[in-house]
Design a protein around this motif. Structure first.
Motif, mmCIF file in Angstrom:
data_model
loop_
_atom_site.group_PDB
_atom_site.id
_atom_site.type_symbol
_atom_site.label_atom_id
_atom_site.label_comp_id
_atom_site.label_asym_id
_atom_site.label_seq_id
_atom_site.Cartn_x
_atom_site.Cartn_y
_atom_site.Cartn_z
ATOM 1 N N TYR A 323 -115.533 34.321 -16.286
ATOM 2 C CA TYR A 323 -114.234 34.348 -15.617
ATOM 3 C C TYR A 323 -114.267 33.530 -14.326
ATOM 4 N N LEU A 324 -113.117 32.956 -14.013
ATOM 5 C CA LEU A 324 -112.846 32.441 -12.675
ATOM 6 C C LEU A 324 -111.778 33.342 -12.068
ATOM 7 N N PHE A 325 -111.856 33.541 -10.753
ATOM 8 C CA PHE A 325 -110.942 34.465 -10.088
ATOM 9 C C PHE A 325 -110.341 33.795 -8.848
ATOM 10 N N PRO A 326 -109.559 32.732 -9.074
ATOM 11 C CA PRO A 326 -109.035 31.975 -7.935
ATOM 12 C C PRO A 326 -107.959 32.722 -7.153
ATOM 13 N N ASN A 327 -107.896 32.420 -5.884
ATOM 14 C CA ASN A 327 -106.841 32.907 -5.001
ATOM 15 C C ASN A 327 -105.696 31.890 -5.078
ATOM 16 N N VAL A 328 -104.538 32.348 -5.562
ATOM 17 C CA VAL A 328 -103.388 31.430 -5.730
ATOM 18 C C VAL A 328 -102.234 31.828 -4.817
ATOM 19 N N GLN A 329 -102.529 32.622 -3.790
ATOM 20 C CA GLN A 329 -101.483 33.102 -2.897
ATOM 21 C C GLN A 329 -100.704 31.944 -2.252
ATOM 22 N N LYS A 330 -101.430 30.931 -1.801
ATOM 23 C CA LYS A 330 -100.759 29.794 -1.158
ATOM 24 C C LYS A 330 -99.879 29.037 -2.135
ATOM 25 N N ALA A 331 -100.355 28.868 -3.362
ATOM 26 C CA ALA A 331 -99.552 28.176 -4.375
ATOM 27 C C ALA A 331 -98.291 28.969 -4.696
ATOM 28 N N ALA A 332 -98.415 30.302 -4.765
ATOM 29 C CA ALA A 332 -97.251 31.135 -5.053
ATOM 30 C C ALA A 332 -96.236 31.077 -3.916
ATOM 31 N N GLU A 333 -96.726 31.170 -2.688
ATOM 32 C CA GLU A 333 -95.828 31.121 -1.535
ATOM 33 C C GLU A 333 -95.147 29.767 -1.428
ATOM 34 N N SER A 334 -95.924 28.710 -1.622
ATOM 35 C CA SER A 334 -95.367 27.358 -1.546
ATOM 36 C C SER A 334 -94.311 27.129 -2.625
ATOM 37 N N GLY A 335 -94.496 27.778 -3.768
ATOM 38 C CA GLY A 335 -93.549 27.611 -4.863
ATOM 39 C C GLY A 335 -92.335 28.505 -4.763
ATOM 40 N N GLY A 336 -92.281 29.350 -3.728
ATOM 41 C CA GLY A 336 -91.114 30.201 -3.528
ATOM 42 C C GLY A 336 -91.139 31.503 -4.310
ATOM 43 N N PHE A 337 -92.316 31.893 -4.788
ATOM 44 C CA PHE A 337 -92.419 33.137 -5.557
ATOM 45 C C PHE A 337 -92.681 34.312 -4.617
ATOM 46 N N SER A 338 -92.165 35.479 -4.988
ATOM 47 C CA SER A 338 -92.302 36.647 -4.119
ATOM 48 C C SER A 338 -93.732 37.161 -4.076
ATOM 49 N N GLN A 365 -103.733 38.883 -4.710
ATOM 50 C CA GLN A 365 -103.578 37.468 -4.368
ATOM 51 C C GLN A 365 -104.324 36.542 -5.340
ATOM 52 N N ASN A 366 -105.044 37.133 -6.287
ATOM 53 C CA ASN A 366 -105.868 36.357 -7.214
ATOM 54 C C ASN A 366 -105.337 36.434 -8.640
ATOM 55 N N VAL A 367 -105.887 35.580 -9.498
ATOM 56 C CA VAL A 367 -105.639 35.651 -10.936
ATOM 57 C C VAL A 367 -106.985 35.514 -11.650
ATOM 58 N N ARG A 368 -107.069 36.091 -12.842
ATOM 59 C CA ARG A 368 -108.302 35.938 -13.623
ATOM 60 C C ARG A 368 -108.060 34.995 -14.789
ATOM 61 N N LEU A 369 -108.955 34.008 -14.899
ATOM 62 C CA LEU A 369 -108.944 33.081 -16.024
ATOM 63 C C LEU A 369 -110.243 33.270 -16.794
ATOM 64 N N SER A 370 -110.139 33.499 -18.086
ATOM 65 C CA SER A 370 -111.329 33.534 -18.923
ATOM 66 C C SER A 370 -111.578 32.139 -19.480
ATOM 67 N N TYR A 371 -112.826 31.660 -19.354
ATOM 68 C CA TYR A 371 -113.151 30.364 -19.969
ATOM 69 C C TYR A 371 -113.889 30.558 -21.293
ATOM 70 N N ALA A 372 -113.576 31.678 -21.958
ATOM 71 C CA ALA A 372 -114.117 31.935 -23.287
ATOM 72 C C ALA A 372 -113.193 31.327 -24.343
ATOM 73 N N THR A 373 -112.944 30.046 -24.195
ATOM 74 C CA THR A 373 -112.186 29.286 -25.176
ATOM 75 C C THR A 373 -112.662 27.839 -25.102
ATOM 76 N N SER A 374 -112.148 26.985 -25.970
ATOM 77 C CA SER A 374 -112.698 25.627 -26.066
ATOM 78 C C SER A 374 -112.460 24.822 -24.797
ATOM 79 N N LEU A 375 -113.337 23.847 -24.580
ATOM 80 C CA LEU A 375 -113.222 22.974 -23.411
ATOM 81 C C LEU A 375 -111.908 22.212 -23.433
ATOM 82 N N ASP A 376 -111.483 21.797 -24.611
ATOM 83 C CA ASP A 376 -110.214 21.078 -24.752
ATOM 84 C C ASP A 376 -109.045 21.940 -24.292
#
Length: 394
Positions: A323-338, A365-376
């Motif tokens: 898993y990756l667990f990036p912080n996307v708070q700034k992207a959400a705020e910049s995009g106008g999301f609550s 403030q984070n999201v979880r991405l699983s990289y248990a799928t193909s590279l493509d």
């Protein structure tokens, strides 16, 4: 009819919810990339499949002891000796219907009403819910992102009360992929010893480590910590056997006996065929495990680089799991999301990429991405996320 209080207080699994939504969109014909799954995308290795077929052919399809067949307990004991230099007798091991069932049963036999269990956040979604089902109280301790999502001894000590029964340590972690070092575990362990707190060491991702740093079990650091720890593990992640539902717990024989007694009245026993498959996993070659780990390492490196190039997305690079667990708070705020949950929903609606919001893991403030799928698929997903963020720049 009114349902029991214990189930009315449960929070639905955010990972299962997002996976179901993604599947529904796919069924409608949408090109959805689902990064919510918590399971390897590789098939179970052939020698394990062959062992299950042999078990069926030989009629090994009957009840087994509630705590698992002796042959599998022996293999688990050998695995713990081989990998962690730990010695456990069969009386100290229970085979369970998945590692999740091991945790559930452990909380049931440990906790009385009001007993507290310390749970570092971000946490796997089922820890707090299982504690609540045992009428215990989860005490959430938030690990700082600047400390790689790992709690400190000071935080642990400050969270202890007269009602504290145990602490959960998950290393490598779901959802963050972070792993405690030997020094960090020693320090946390000392706090537990000083306060007579049981350590529940969830090591289900131990085989999926991508750095030069080795996985360490807290139980191997001293005899005192060995006696104070119950290890939880299984074959689901290490051998791509999520559907087989075989896990185990190893620790104090009084606790293990109580877990076996409880299992005898709930599941009767883990599936016989799956136990013989797990036996093959533990006594057979690790070649397939190594190949899977190498593939995950490549995916991690590619996805991490692409994600961290997106404006407003910040990410600590994990040591293990998938898993990756990036912080996307700034992207959400910049995009106008609550909030990030709304950002995740819009991403799925507009770009058909399914992520799991971090709110379900105690880190909104984070999201979880699983990289248990193909590279493509991962590269496509990263490109879509980047396009989504760019489209919503204020």
């Amino acid at each position: 009819m009114e349902l029991a209080n214990r189930v009315q207080s449960l929070t639905p699994s955010s990972t299962l919810a997002i996976t179901a939504q993604a599947k529904a969109l796919k069924a409608e014909g949408h090109d959805v990339i689902g990064l919510g799954a918590g399971e390897p995308d590789f098939n179970t290795p052939a020698h394990i499949l062959d062992a299950a077929k042999r078990a069926m052919d030989e009629g090994l399809t009957k009840y087994t002891p509630a705590g698992g067949i002796p042959e599998l307990k022996n293999a688990i004991s050998a695995k713990l000796k081989r990998d962690q230099n730990l010695t456990y007798t069969n009386e100290q091991i229970i085979v369970t219907t998945g590692a999740k069932h091991a945790l559930f049963t452990l909380f049931q036999v440990l906790l009385n009403k009001g007993d507290e269990v310390i749970v570092p956040a971000p946490y796997w979604v089922s820890y707090p819910e299982q504690i609540k089902l045992a009428e215990g109280k989860p005490v959430i301790v938030t690990a700082d992102e600047s400390n790689n999502f790992k709690i400190t001894p000071e935080q642990l000590k400050a969270s202890i009360s007269e009602h504290t029964k145990a602490v959960v340590i998950n290393s490598p972690s779901n959802p963050t992929g972070m792993m405690y070092s030997e020094k960090e575990l020693q320090a946390l362990g000392q706090v537990c010893l000083d306060n007579d707190i049981l350590i529940i060491s969830d090591e289900i991702y131990e085989k999926l480590v991508y750095t030069s740093e080795e996985h360490i079990s807290i139980a191997q650091l001293s005899e005192e910590l060995y006696n104070q720890t119950v290890i939880i593990n299984g074959v689901s992640k290490s051998h791509s056997m999520t559907g087989w539902r075989i896990g185990f717990a190893a620790g104090n024989k009084t606790i293990i006996k109580a877990m076996s007694n409880m299992a005898s009245h709930s599941t009767s026993n883990p599936t016989s065929i799956a136990q013989y498959a797990a036996l093959a996993a533990y006594i057979g070659s690790d070649e397939d495990v190594t190949k899977m780990r190498e593939a995950f390492k490549e995916r991690l490196d590619v996805l991490y680089d692409k994600l961290t190039s997106i404006p407003g997305v910040e990410c600590v690079k994990p040591s293990g799991a998938f898993y990756l667990f990036p912080n996307v708070q700034k992207a959400a705020e910049s995009g106008g999301f609550s909030d990030v949950d709304e950002w995740v929903k819009a991403l799925l609606d507009q770009e058909k990429v399914a992520l799991v919001p971090g709110s379900g893991f105690g880190s909104p403030q984070n999201v979880r991405l699983s990289y248990a799928t193909s590279l493509d698929q991962l590269e496509k997903a990263a490109d879509r996320i980047k396009q989504f963020v760019n489209n919503h720049q204020s």
